[in-house]
Design a protein around this motif. Structure first.
Motif, PDB file in Angstrom:
ATOM      1  N   GLN A 241      11.445 -36.287   4.371  1.00  0.00           N
ATOM      2  CA  GLN A 241      10.691 -36.929   3.299  1.00  0.00           C
ATOM      3  C   GLN A 241      10.649 -36.004   2.093  1.00  0.00           C
ATOM      4  OE1 GLN A 241       6.843 -37.718   4.875  1.00  0.00           O
ATOM      5  NE2 GLN A 241       7.470 -39.568   5.929  1.00  0.00           N
ATOM      6  N   TYR A 242      10.866 -36.568   0.917  1.00  0.00           N
ATOM      7  CA  TYR A 242      10.783 -35.808  -0.321  1.00  0.00           C
ATOM      8  C   TYR A 242       9.746 -36.473  -1.202  1.00  0.00           C
ATOM      9  CZ  TYR A 242      15.131 -33.862   1.349  1.00  0.00           C
ATOM     10  OH  TYR A 242      16.071 -33.243   2.109  1.00  0.00           O
ATOM     11  N   PRO A 243       8.966 -35.681  -1.926  1.00  0.00           N
ATOM     12  CA  PRO A 243       7.894 -36.259  -2.732  1.00  0.00           C
ATOM     13  C   PRO A 243       8.400 -37.272  -3.753  1.00  0.00           C
ATOM     14  CG  PRO A 243       7.758 -33.858  -2.720  1.00  0.00           C
ATOM     15  CD  PRO A 243       8.991 -34.239  -1.988  1.00  0.00           C
ATOM     16  N   GLY A 244       9.520 -36.990  -4.390  1.00  0.00           N
ATOM     17  CA  GLY A 244      10.034 -37.904  -5.397  1.00  0.00           C
ATOM     18  C   GLY A 244      11.077 -38.852  -4.855  1.00  0.00           C
ATOM     19  N   GLY A 245      11.344 -38.805  -3.572  1.00  0.00           N
ATOM     20  CA  GLY A 245      12.378 -39.639  -2.985  1.00  0.00           C
ATOM     21  C   GLY A 245      13.750 -38.986  -3.111  1.00  0.00           C
ATOM     22  N   VAL A 246      14.755 -39.715  -2.705  1.00  0.00           N
ATOM     23  CA  VAL A 246      16.122 -39.222  -2.771  1.00  0.00           C
ATOM     24  C   VAL A 246      16.792 -39.854  -3.981  1.00  0.00           C
ATOM     25  CG1 VAL A 246      18.308 -39.092  -1.525  1.00  0.00           C
ATOM     26  CG2 VAL A 246      16.178 -38.945  -0.281  1.00  0.00           C
ATOM     27  N   SER A 247      17.668 -39.115  -4.619  1.00  0.00           N
ATOM     28  CA  SER A 247      18.355 -39.581  -5.813  1.00  0.00           C
ATOM     29  C   SER A 247      19.250 -40.783  -5.510  1.00  0.00           C
ATOM     30  CB  SER A 247      19.204 -38.452  -6.386  1.00  0.00           C
ATOM     31  OG  SER A 247      19.952 -38.910  -7.482  1.00  0.00           O
ATOM     32  N   ASP A 248      19.518 -41.572  -6.516  1.00  0.00           N
ATOM     33  CA  ASP A 248      20.468 -42.669  -6.366  1.00  0.00           C
ATOM     34  C   ASP A 248      21.903 -42.194  -6.582  1.00  0.00           C
ATOM     35  OD1 ASP A 248      19.951 -42.166  -9.014  1.00  0.00           O
ATOM     36  OD2 ASP A 248      20.219 -44.229  -9.654  1.00  0.00           O
ATOM     37  N   LYS A 249      22.079 -40.929  -6.945  1.00  0.00           N
ATOM     38  CA  LYS A 249      23.404 -40.335  -7.152  1.00  0.00           C
ATOM     39  C   LYS A 249      23.900 -39.740  -5.840  1.00  0.00           C
ATOM     40  CE  LYS A 249      22.993 -41.018 -11.570  1.00  0.00           C
ATOM     41  NZ  LYS A 249      23.737 -41.997 -12.287  1.00  0.00           N
ATOM     42  N   SER A 250      25.204 -39.851  -5.607  1.00  0.00           N
ATOM     43  CA  SER A 250      25.815 -39.368  -4.374  1.00  0.00           C
ATOM     44  C   SER A 250      26.368 -37.962  -4.553  1.00  0.00           C
ATOM     45  CB  SER A 250      26.939 -40.313  -3.967  1.00  0.00           C
ATOM     46  OG  SER A 250      27.704 -39.758  -2.935  1.00  0.00           O
TER      47      SER A 250
ATOM     48  N   LEU B 122      29.446 -30.242  -2.693  1.00  0.00           N
ATOM     49  CA  LEU B 122      29.813 -30.932  -1.455  1.00  0.00           C
ATOM     50  C   LEU B 122      29.220 -30.251  -0.226  1.00  0.00           C
ATOM     51  CD1 LEU B 122      33.540 -31.890  -2.068  1.00  0.00           C
ATOM     52  CD2 LEU B 122      31.584 -33.421  -1.894  1.00  0.00           C
ATOM     53  N   MET B 123      29.187 -28.935  -0.231  1.00  0.00           N
ATOM     54  CA  MET B 123      28.684 -28.208   0.943  1.00  0.00           C
ATOM     55  C   MET B 123      27.168 -28.194   1.009  1.00  0.00           C
ATOM     56  SD  MET B 123      31.349 -25.013   1.058  1.00  0.00           S
ATOM     57  CE  MET B 123      30.205 -24.042   1.979  1.00  0.00           C
ATOM     58  N   ASN B 124      26.511 -27.875  -0.091  1.00  0.00           N
ATOM     59  CA  ASN B 124      25.060 -27.659  -0.084  1.00  0.00           C
ATOM     60  C   ASN B 124      24.264 -28.824  -0.647  1.00  0.00           C
ATOM     61  OD1 ASN B 124      25.648 -25.099   0.830  1.00  0.00           O
ATOM     62  ND2 ASN B 124      25.584 -24.218  -1.215  1.00  0.00           N
ATOM     63  N   GLY B 125      24.925 -29.765  -1.275  1.00  0.00           N
ATOM     64  CA  GLY B 125      24.191 -30.814  -1.961  1.00  0.00           C
ATOM     65  C   GLY B 125      23.732 -30.304  -3.311  1.00  0.00           C
TER      66      GLY B 125
ATOM     67  N   GLY C  27      15.121 -33.654 -10.276  1.00  0.00           N
ATOM     68  CA  GLY C  27      14.797 -32.711  -9.208  1.00  0.00           C
ATOM     69  C   GLY C  27      14.850 -33.311  -7.814  1.00  0.00           C
ATOM     70  N   ARG C  28      15.364 -34.531  -7.691  1.00  0.00           N
ATOM     71  CA  ARG C  28      15.469 -35.171  -6.379  1.00  0.00           C
ATOM     72  C   ARG C  28      16.787 -34.783  -5.724  1.00  0.00           C
ATOM     73  NH1 ARG C  28      14.918 -41.193  -8.296  1.00  0.00           N
ATOM     74  NH2 ARG C  28      16.579 -40.347  -9.576  1.00  0.00           N
ATOM     75  N   PRO C  29      16.807 -34.574  -4.416  1.00  0.00           N
ATOM     76  CA  PRO C  29      18.062 -34.221  -3.742  1.00  0.00           C
ATOM     77  C   PRO C  29      19.057 -35.374  -3.783  1.00  0.00           C
ATOM     78  CG  PRO C  29      16.303 -34.497  -2.141  1.00  0.00           C
ATOM     79  CD  PRO C  29      15.675 -34.610  -3.493  1.00  0.00           C
ATOM     80  N   LEU C  30      20.338 -35.021  -3.934  1.00  0.00           N
ATOM     81  CA  LEU C  30      21.395 -36.038  -3.950  1.00  0.00           C
ATOM     82  C   LEU C  30      21.532 -36.655  -2.577  1.00  0.00           C
ATOM     83  CD1 LEU C  30      24.083 -34.086  -5.984  1.00  0.00           C
ATOM     84  CD2 LEU C  30      22.524 -35.836  -6.835  1.00  0.00           C
ATOM     85  N   ARG C  31      21.834 -37.941  -2.547  1.00  0.00           N
ATOM     86  CA  ARG C  31      22.000 -38.609  -1.255  1.00  0.00           C
ATOM     87  C   ARG C  31      23.379 -38.289  -0.685  1.00  0.00           C
ATOM     88  NH1 ARG C  31      25.144 -43.235  -2.055  1.00  0.00           N
ATOM     89  NH2 ARG C  31      25.095 -43.978  -4.196  1.00  0.00           N
ATOM     90  N   ASP C  32      23.508 -38.428   0.624  1.00  0.00           N
ATOM     91  CA  ASP C  32      24.786 -38.136   1.290  1.00  0.00           C
ATOM     92  C   ASP C  32      25.783 -39.237   1.099  1.00  0.00           C
ATOM     93  OD1 ASP C  32      23.968 -35.684   2.235  1.00  0.00           O
ATOM     94  OD2 ASP C  32      23.078 -36.561   4.018  1.00  0.00           O
TER      95      ASP C  32
END
Length: 112
Positions: free
Chosen positions: A36-45, A98-101, A107-112
């Motif tokens: 879970q991330y506070p701001g959710g996951v990014s819509d960018k891959s 690609l390796m670390n995201g 500031g949201r993590p990129l989705r896989d």
């Protein structure tokens, strides 16, 4: 002075206006679960960003894609000033994405 003030820790988001939480006796450092991330996951891959950065990294295209315009412009300028040698930065940056995201402009993590 020896007493701690209570804090509230939520195990899950409240549902239907009811707060499901418990109080602790002392302050504790709590972190959200890793899924879970506070701001959710990014819509960018991260795959799209990484491949764009590997192929067109000298122009900062992968960074523009995720919304990091400062780094994108800086990669473009470095590539132009060094007559193309600076494009290695974009190539390595693409592999690291690609390796670390990474994170998008919010500031949201990129989705896989």
């Amino acid at each position: 002075m020896g007493q701690c003030s209570p804090i509230i820790v939520r195990s899950a988001p409240p549902r239907c206006g009811q707060q499901e939480c418990r109080s602790l006796g002392c302050r504790l450092m709590t972190y959200p679960p890793p899924y879970q991330y506070p701001g959710g996951v990014s819509d960018k891959s991260k795959v799209v960003a990484g491949v764009l950065q590997i192929v067109l990294g000298g122009f900062g295209v992968g960074r523009f894609y995720i919304g990091d315009t400062k780094t994108g412009v800086l990669q473009l300028v470095v590539t132009l000033v060094t007559c193309g040698i600076g494009s290695l930065w974009g190539f390595v940056d693409g592999i690291l994405i690609l390796m670390n995201g990474g994170v998008d402009a919010q500031g949201r993590p990129l989705r896989d």
